[in-house]
Enzyme design. Structure first.
Site, short mmCIF file in Angstrom:
data_model
loop_
_atom_site.label_atom_id
_atom_site.label_comp_id
_atom_site.label_asym_id
_atom_site.label_seq_id
_atom_site.Cartn_x
_atom_site.Cartn_y
_atom_site.Cartn_z
N ARG A 69 0.84 -1.20 0.00
CA ARG A 69 0.00 0.00 0.00
C ARG A 69 0.87 1.25 0.00
NH1 ARG A 69 -5.20 2.10 3.38
NH2 ARG A 69 -5.25 4.12 2.37
N ARG A 78 -6.02 1.38 -3.61
CA ARG A 78 -5.01 0.83 -2.71
C ARG A 78 -4.99 -0.68 -2.82
NH1 ARG A 78 -8.91 2.91 1.32
NH2 ARG A 78 -8.66 4.65 -0.06
N ASP A 81 -6.40 -2.17 2.49
CA ASP A 81 -6.91 -1.19 3.43
C ASP A 81 -7.46 -1.97 4.61
OD1 ASP A 81 -7.78 1.25 4.49
OD2 ASP A 81 -9.72 1.10 3.50
N ASP A 83 -8.98 -1.55 8.41
CA ASP A 83 -9.53 -0.59 9.36
C ASP A 83 -9.96 -1.29 10.63
OD1 ASP A 83 -9.37 1.74 7.71
OD2 ASP A 83 -11.16 1.08 6.64
#
Length: 150
Positions: A69, A78, A81, A83
């Site tokens: 990334r 990307r 990712d 989170d």
């Protein structure tokens, strides 16, 4: 045992392989254990853990970096990712980390896989993720494209 819910995403390269690698890297860490994985969904682009949420964030960022990334633009394409969506314990709000994820309840593309992996996922205020999803109304544009192993 502390539970955390992590959202994984990818929109560049071999997305299934990237997501699979991310799950394996997280599970291989000595302080984490992947207990469940949702099905893999595709959406239109939108702009035994015993560690604290900041340490988990460091692992997620390192995993993103290891998967190639490059952070060039907010909400841009990307390879990976990751989170931190939910973390057992009180909410966290620091300059580098906010848990629960501040926009999780507004995004069907977050809530659908979250509810898929854990039908009882709960926000710190006691609201079930499934209730937040129901409040969004009918969901469209989220398509199941595969499965990963936990």
């Amino acid at each position: 045992m502390t539970r955390a819910h992590v959202g994984l995403g990818s929109n560049l390269g071999d997305r299934m392989a990237i997501l699979d690698t991310a799950v394996r890297v997280l599970d291989a860490d000595e302080l984490t254990h992947v207990m469940a994985v949702s099905r893999v969904y595709e959406t239109a682009p939108v702009g035994e853990p015993d560690r604290n949420p900041h340490e988990l964030l460091e692992l997620l960022l390192a995993t993103e970096d290891g998967l190639g990334r490059v952070r060039s633009e907010r909400w841009g394409p990307r390879t990976a990712d990751l989170d931190l969506l939910l973390y057992d314990g009180p909410p966290v709000e620091t300059p580098d980390l906010t848990v629960p994820h501040p926009r999780a309840r507004e995004r069907a593309f977050v809530l659908v896989p979250l509810c898929d992996a854990d039908p009882f996922a709960t926000f710190p205020d006691g609201e079930l993720a499934a209730a937040a999803l129901a409040r969004l109304g009918p969901v469209s544009g989220i398509v199941t494209v595969g499965e990963l192993e936990a």
